[in-house]
Enzyme design. Structure first.
Site, PDB file in Angstrom:
ATOM      1  N   LEU A   1       0.850  -1.189   0.000  1.00 30.35           N
ATOM      2  CA  LEU A   1       0.000   0.000   0.000  1.00 30.35           C
ATOM      3  C   LEU A   1       0.885   1.238   0.000  1.00 30.35           C
ATOM      4  O   LEU A   1       1.895   1.289   0.694  1.00 30.35           O
ATOM      5  CB  LEU A   1      -0.887   0.003   1.241  1.00 30.35           C
ATOM      6  CG  LEU A   1      -1.995  -1.053   1.263  1.00 30.35           C
ATOM      7  CD1 LEU A   1      -2.648  -1.108   2.639  1.00 30.35           C
ATOM      8  CD2 LEU A   1      -3.041  -0.786   0.187  1.00 30.35           C
TER       9      LEU A   1
ATOM     10  N   ASN B   1      -1.060  -4.270  10.192  1.00 29.06           N
ATOM     11  CA  ASN B   1      -0.766  -5.447   9.375  1.00 29.06           C
ATOM     12  C   ASN B   1      -0.407  -6.611  10.287  1.00 29.06           C
ATOM     13  O   ASN B   1       0.114  -6.418  11.385  1.00 29.06           O
ATOM     14  CB  ASN B   1       0.410  -5.142   8.441  1.00 29.06           C
ATOM     15  CG  ASN B   1       0.741  -6.300   7.516  1.00 29.06           C
ATOM     16  OD1 ASN B   1      -0.150  -6.893   6.917  1.00 29.06           O
ATOM     17  ND2 ASN B   1       2.013  -6.642   7.413  1.00 29.06           N
TER      18      ASN B   1
ATOM     19  N   HIS C   1       1.805 -10.188  10.531  1.00 24.88           N
ATOM     20  CA  HIS C   1       2.927 -10.842   9.860  1.00 24.88           C
ATOM     21  C   HIS C   1       3.369 -12.084  10.638  1.00 24.88           C
ATOM     22  O   HIS C   1       3.501 -12.028  11.862  1.00 24.88           O
ATOM     23  CB  HIS C   1       4.099  -9.866   9.711  1.00 24.88           C
ATOM     24  CG  HIS C   1       5.211 -10.458   8.929  1.00 24.88           C
ATOM     25  ND1 HIS C   1       5.159 -10.590   7.543  1.00 24.88           N
ATOM     26  CD2 HIS C   1       6.378 -11.015   9.314  1.00 24.88           C
ATOM     27  CE1 HIS C   1       6.254 -11.188   7.137  1.00 24.88           C
ATOM     28  NE2 HIS C   1       7.018 -11.461   8.186  1.00 24.88           N
TER      29      HIS C   1
ATOM     30  N   ALA D   1       4.399   2.374   4.225  1.00 26.26           N
ATOM     31  CA  ALA D   1       4.508   2.116   2.793  1.00 26.26           C
ATOM     32  C   ALA D   1       5.593   1.085   2.498  1.00 26.26           C
ATOM     33  O   ALA D   1       5.553   0.398   1.481  1.00 26.26           O
ATOM     34  CB  ALA D   1       4.770   3.417   2.048  1.00 26.26           C
TER      35      ALA D   1
ATOM     36  N   ASP E   1       6.314  -4.662   5.803  1.00 29.73           N
ATOM     37  CA  ASP E   1       6.603  -5.250   7.123  1.00 29.73           C
ATOM     38  C   ASP E   1       7.547  -4.383   7.949  1.00 29.73           C
ATOM     39  O   ASP E   1       8.484  -4.885   8.588  1.00 29.73           O
ATOM     40  CB  ASP E   1       7.202  -6.663   6.958  1.00 29.73           C
ATOM     41  CG  ASP E   1       6.288  -7.582   6.164  1.00 29.73           C
ATOM     42  OD1 ASP E   1       5.066  -7.392   6.230  1.00 29.73           O
ATOM     43  OD2 ASP E   1       6.792  -8.478   5.475  1.00 29.73           O
TER      44      ASP E   1
END
Ligand code: GRF
Length: 214
Positions: free
Chosen positions: A98, A112, A114, A147, A150
């Site tokens: 993104l 996010n 992970h 951006a 991870d």
């Protein structure tokens, strides 16, 4: 009248077992504050869409191939998500980078998931990389999205042991169980207003408890 619930949008690309955990443990449980107001998939083939539809959650598909570049996809994605009015956007297996065109629309409100203890093993092959390294512990991270892949500061992390004789499948399964638990816990903390970032030291994340912080 029922209290307002905390609206969350979930972005997915694949099978959606983490989405299912959010549906079963938060959305479908009326004692929980969280309501999933929208699921967006990056492809019409994502099995996660079916899980959302079964739970009666509105869905949308936003494909990169329908846009000339990532920025224009992300501007459109931001509009679609904004339309549902979420307080939090959860990337639960969203497999596409993104840009700021999306992230700036939801400052400090995109997380996010992970399958490793970041910064170890970023990228697409975290389970394979952990086994190849021979680490005794890998784990799970929920972090603020940036951006860069991870890369944002962790909100929650949990170690998962690697057991002698593990295969990719057995380790993935153990990590997945931890993901399902921890993602729900992270969303719950946000819904309770207990997650904040230090405005001066942006990588420092505070989780507040009644009277205590960690
Ligand atoms: C999870 O391992 C997540 O950490 C990663 O993608 C996977 C999605 O799995 N980003 P699922 O679609 O929720 O089953």
């Amino acid at each position: 009248m029922a209290a307002e619930r905390y609206p969350v949008a979930v972005l997915v690309s694949g099978t959606g077992t983490n989405l299912q955990a959010l549906i079963d443990r938060l959305h479908a449980d009326e004692r929980e504050a969280t309501e999933i107001v929208l699921v967006v998939a990056s492809s019409p083939d994502a099995a996660a869409l079916e899980r959302a539809a079964t739970a009666g959650i509105p869905t949308a598909v936003v494909r990169k191939d329908d846009h000339p570049d990532r920025e224009s996809r992300d501007r459109h994605l931001a509009e679609v998500v904004r339309g549902a009015g979420p307080e939090l956007v959860v990337l639960a297996g969203w497999m596409s980078i993104l840009t700021e065109a999306f992230l700036d629309a939801f400052p400090d409100r995109v997380v996010n998931l992970h399958p490793s203890l970041l910064p170890s093993f970023p990228g697409m092959h975290s389970i394979e990389d952990a086994l190849a390294w021979g680490v005794r512990y890998t784990g799970v991270t929920v972090h603020f999205a940036e951006a860069e892949v991870d890369a944002g500061p962790p909100v929650l992390q949990e170690p998962v042991p690697v057991v002698y004789g593990d295969s990719i499948e057995t380790l993935r399964e153990r990590v997945r169980g931890a993901e399902h638990r921890m993602l729900c816990e992270a969303v719950r903390l946000f819904s309770q207003g207990r997650v904040s970032r230090n405005p001066d030291r942006r990588r420092e994340v505070q989780i507040s408890d009644e009277g205590a912080t960690r």
